[in-house]
Design a protein around this motif. Structure first.
Motif, PDB file in Angstrom:
ATOM      1  N   ARG A 215       0.651  -1.168  -0.009  1.00  0.00           N
ATOM      2  CA  ARG A 215      -0.014   0.069   0.069  1.00  0.00           C
ATOM      3  C   ARG A 215       0.822   1.335  -0.030  1.00  0.00           C
ATOM      4  O   ARG A 215       1.466   1.744   0.970  1.00  0.00           O
ATOM      5  N   PRO A 216       0.717   1.933  -1.116  1.00  0.00           N
ATOM      6  CA  PRO A 216       1.640   3.079  -1.145  1.00  0.00           C
ATOM      7  C   PRO A 216       1.224   4.164  -0.273  1.00  0.00           C
ATOM      8  O   PRO A 216       0.153   4.429   0.153  1.00  0.00           O
ATOM      9  N   ASP A 246      -5.600   2.788  -3.823  1.00  0.00           N
ATOM     10  CA  ASP A 246      -4.684   2.341  -2.896  1.00  0.00           C
ATOM     11  C   ASP A 246      -3.729   3.294  -1.890  1.00  0.00           C
ATOM     12  O   ASP A 246      -3.060   2.727  -1.063  1.00  0.00           O
ATOM     13  N   LEU A 247      -3.661   4.532  -2.275  1.00  0.00           N
ATOM     14  CA  LEU A 247      -2.864   5.420  -1.560  1.00  0.00           C
ATOM     15  C   LEU A 247      -3.401   5.536  -0.215  1.00  0.00           C
ATOM     16  O   LEU A 247      -4.527   5.872   0.196  1.00  0.00           O
ATOM     17  N   HIS A 248      -2.386   5.590   0.706  1.00  0.00           N
ATOM     18  CA  HIS A 248      -2.724   5.938   2.258  1.00  0.00           C
ATOM     19  C   HIS A 248      -2.139   7.296   2.655  1.00  0.00           C
ATOM     20  O   HIS A 248      -0.863   7.509   2.025  1.00  0.00           O
ATOM     21  N   PHE A 249      -2.730   7.933   3.485  1.00  0.00           N
ATOM     22  CA  PHE A 249      -2.119   9.192   4.125  1.00  0.00           C
ATOM     23  C   PHE A 249      -2.147   9.206   5.608  1.00  0.00           C
ATOM     24  O   PHE A 249      -3.257   8.971   6.242  1.00  0.00           O
ATOM     25  N   THR A 250      -0.855   9.678   6.204  1.00  0.00           N
ATOM     26  CA  THR A 250      -0.789   9.610   7.667  1.00  0.00           C
ATOM     27  C   THR A 250      -0.496  10.905   8.020  1.00  0.00           C
ATOM     28  O   THR A 250       0.496  11.448   7.571  1.00  0.00           O
ATOM     29  N   VAL A 251      -1.108  11.439   9.292  1.00  0.00           N
ATOM     30  CA  VAL A 251      -0.675  12.694   9.963  1.00  0.00           C
ATOM     31  C   VAL A 251      -0.007  12.125  11.378  1.00  0.00           C
ATOM     32  O   VAL A 251      -0.639  11.400  12.196  1.00  0.00           O
ATOM     33  N   ALA A 354       2.799   9.387  -7.744  1.00  0.00           N
ATOM     34  CA  ALA A 354       2.990   8.287  -8.601  1.00  0.00           C
ATOM     35  C   ALA A 354       4.446   8.016  -9.141  1.00  0.00           C
ATOM     36  O   ALA A 354       4.361   6.808 -10.011  1.00  0.00           O
ATOM     37  N   ASP A 355       5.312   9.060  -8.832  1.00  0.00           N
ATOM     38  CA  ASP A 355       6.889   8.737  -9.702  1.00  0.00           C
ATOM     39  C   ASP A 355       7.701   8.044  -8.638  1.00  0.00           C
ATOM     40  O   ASP A 355       8.560   8.947  -8.033  1.00  0.00           O
ATOM     41  N   ARG A 356       7.822   6.894  -8.743  1.00  0.00           N
ATOM     42  CA  ARG A 356       8.438   5.957  -7.865  1.00  0.00           C
ATOM     43  C   ARG A 356      10.253   6.426  -8.133  1.00  0.00           C
ATOM     44  O   ARG A 356      10.967   6.444  -7.223  1.00  0.00           O
ATOM     45  N   ALA A 357      10.466   6.599  -9.361  1.00  0.00           N
ATOM     46  CA  ALA A 357      11.973   6.876  -9.857  1.00  0.00           C
ATOM     47  C   ALA A 357      12.422   8.371  -9.459  1.00  0.00           C
ATOM     48  O   ALA A 357      13.389   8.468  -8.834  1.00  0.00           O
TER      49      ALA A 357
END
Length: 413
Positions: A215-216, A246-251, A354-357
Motif C-alpha cells: 500500500r503506497p 490504493d494510496l494511504h495518508f498519515t498525519v 506516482a513517480d517512484r523513480a
C-alpha cells in the motif's frame, strides 16, 4: 541514542552524594554525578524539554556526555512553575541549580520566564558566559499557530524577559540570519551574535529507506500549530488520494487529520505524537513513507523558520515535497527535495506521488546533502564555535566537537 537520552533525561537529579553541595533535588542531570569529573559543565535553562533543546544541544552533545566529558544540569519553565506551586521560589530554584551545576557556561534556550534577570545578573557577577539560543520570532507568534501559544508569547512579562536576554547575553545564538533581522525590530541585540550555518542536524537513521509496500503511503508530521500549513497542501492531498485508491495518508503528531479527509475512511490515519525526540525520529523512519510533505504558508513568522522538517524526513529515509518557500531553497538544491508552488499542490502532488523513480532520485540526493552538511558532527562543531564566541576557553568548548569527531564528520573548510 534514543534509549540513552530517554533514560538519562527523565531521571530527576539525586544530589545527596555530591559532597554536601546541596540537599535539594533540582532539575535534571546529564553526565557524571561528580561535577569535578567533567571537562565542560553547563547550566541549561529552557522553556521546555522539547525538540528545540534536543536538536540544538542534547543530540550534538550526546557523545561528550556519554563519554563523561560533559555535564549538564537542566531547568525548564515547568520546574520553575512546580517550585513555586510547592511553596518554594524561583530564585531559590536557580540558586540550588547553580550550586549543583557549578557551570563553566549558562546555555538558555527559548526561555522567557521570571528568572531572566536573575540569570543575567548572576552570570555577570560570577564571570560566567551566557548564551541565549532562539529559533523563532517569539515577539510575533501568529494566531494561526494557536490562540494559547500566541497569548503565551505575547504576554508583556515574557516579551520583556526575552528582550533582556537578547540584549545582555554574552552571545545570541540565532537559527537563521533572517530571524536576526526580525528580532532587531524588537530588541537591541547583543554585540556578539552567531547565526547558524545549519539550524538542525541528524545522521541517517537505521531502519529507514524506501521499501516495497503493498500500500503506497505518504504523510505529514507536525504539531497542532501547523494546521494552517497542512491546509495549504490539502487540495493536493485530496487529489492524490482521489487519483490512486490504493494510496494511504498519515498525519503524525499532535495535529489531527482535517475533517475534509473524513470521506477517505481508513485510508487516512493518525499516529499520535512521540514526546522523546529520538523516539520520534525512530518512529518516523519505521513508518517508511514513500513521500513526506513539508508545506509552509507564506508570512513574516514563517520567513524566520528553519528547514528542520527536511532534515528529519531525510534522516528517516523519506524523500520530501516542500513548499517553494525561501527556507527550503538551500536544502532542495540538486534535486534533494521537490518544490511545489502555493497554488500548485492539487496539480503537482498526484504526479509526484506516482513517480517512484523521482522518489528514489530525490532521496539519494537528500541523503548525500544530509551527510555532507547536516550531520550531528557538523552541529557539534557549530555548537563549539558558539561557546567559544561567548568567551569559553577553546579547550572546554571543543569538548563537544572533539567527542563527536569521526572521519565522516570532518569540519567543512
Amino acid at each position: 541514542m534514543a534509549r540513552w537520552i530517554g533514560a538519562s533525561y527523565t531521571k530527576l537529579m539525586s544530589m545527596a552524594k555530591l559532597r554536601q553541595r546541596s540537599s535539594a533535588q533540582v532539575g535534571r542531570l546529564l553526565g557524571p554525578t561528580d561535577p569535578d569529573k567533567a571537562k565542560l559543565r553547563l547550566l541549561v535553562v529552557a522553556d521546555a524539554a522539547g525538540a528545540t533543546l534536543q536538536i540544538n544541544l542534547l543530540r550534538p552533545a550526546h557523545a561528550a556526555i556519554a563519554a563523561g566529558d560533559m555535564r549538564m544540569v537542566i531547568l525548564t519553565e515547568e520546574d520553575e512553575r512546580l517550585a513555586v506551586k510547592s511553596g518554594g521560589s524561583a530564585q531559590q530554584l536557580l540558586a540550588d541549580a547553580w550550586q549543583q551545576a557549578a557551570p563553566h557556561l549558562v546555555f538558555v534556550s527559548r526561555y522567557g520566564g521570571s528568572l531572566a534577570e536573575a540569570l543575567l545578573q548572576k552570570s555577570a557577577d560570577k564571570g560566567i558566559p551566557l548564551v541565549y539560543h532562539i529559533d523563532d520570532n517569539l515577539f510575533e507568534v501568529p494566531i494561526e499557530a494557536g490562540i494559547e501559544k500566541a497569548k503565551k508569547y505575547g504576554a508583556p512579562a515574557r516579551q520583556q524577559s526575552i528582550r533582556a536576554l537578547l540584549e545582555r547575553a554574552n552571545t545570541v545564538y540565532l537559527s537563521t540570519e533572517r530571524l536576526g533581522e526580525q528580532l532587531r525590530k524588537h530588541a537591541q541585540l547583543a554585540a556578539s551574535m552567531f547565526a547558524g550555518e545549519i539550524a538542525s542536524a541528524s545522521d541517517p537513521i537505521s531502519g529507514g529507506g524506501p521499501v516495497a509496500l503493498s500500500r503506497p503511503r505518504f504523510g505529514y508530521m507536525a504539531s497542532s500549530s501547523h494546521a494552517a500549513d497542512l491546509q495549504l497542501a490539502l487540495p493536493g492531498v485530496i487529489a492524490g488520494l482521489t487519483a490512486n485508491p490504493d494510496l494511504h495518508f498519515t498525519v503524525f503528531g499532535s495535529l489531527r487529520p482535517p475533517p475534509e479527509l473524513a470521506g477517505f475512511g481508513p485510508r487516512v490515519e493518525h499516529m499520535p505524537a512521540v514526546g522523546d525526540y529520538d523516539g520520534f525520529l525512530s518512529q518516523l523512519a519505521a513508518m517508511r513513507w514513500d513521500w513526506g510533505l513539508a508545506p509552509l504558508r507564506p508570512g513574516r513568522f514563517n520567513e524566520a523558520k528553519t528547514d528542520t522538517k527536511w532534515v528529519e524526513y531525510s534522516a528517516a529515509g523519506i524523500p520530501v515535497i516542500v513548499s517553494d518557500h525561501p527556507i527550503y531553497q538551500d536544502c532542495s538544491r540538486n534535486g534533494a527535495a521537490v518544490r511545489v508552488g502555493d497554488m500548485q499542490w492539487a496539480e503537482v502532488l498526484p504526479q509526484v506521488l506516482a513517480d517512484r523513480a523521482l522518489a528514489e532520485r530525490t532521496l539519494a540526493a537528500a541523503r548525500e546533502r544530509l551527510i555532507n552538511h547536516h550531520g550531528l558532527g557538523h552541529m557539534a562543531i557549530q555548537l563549539s564555535r558558539v561557546l567559544k564566541l561567548a568567551g569559553l576557553p577553546s579547550e572546554r568548548a571543543e569538548t563537544i566537537s572533539k567527542s563527536r569527531y569521526a572521519p565522516e564528520s570532518k569540519p567543512r573548510s
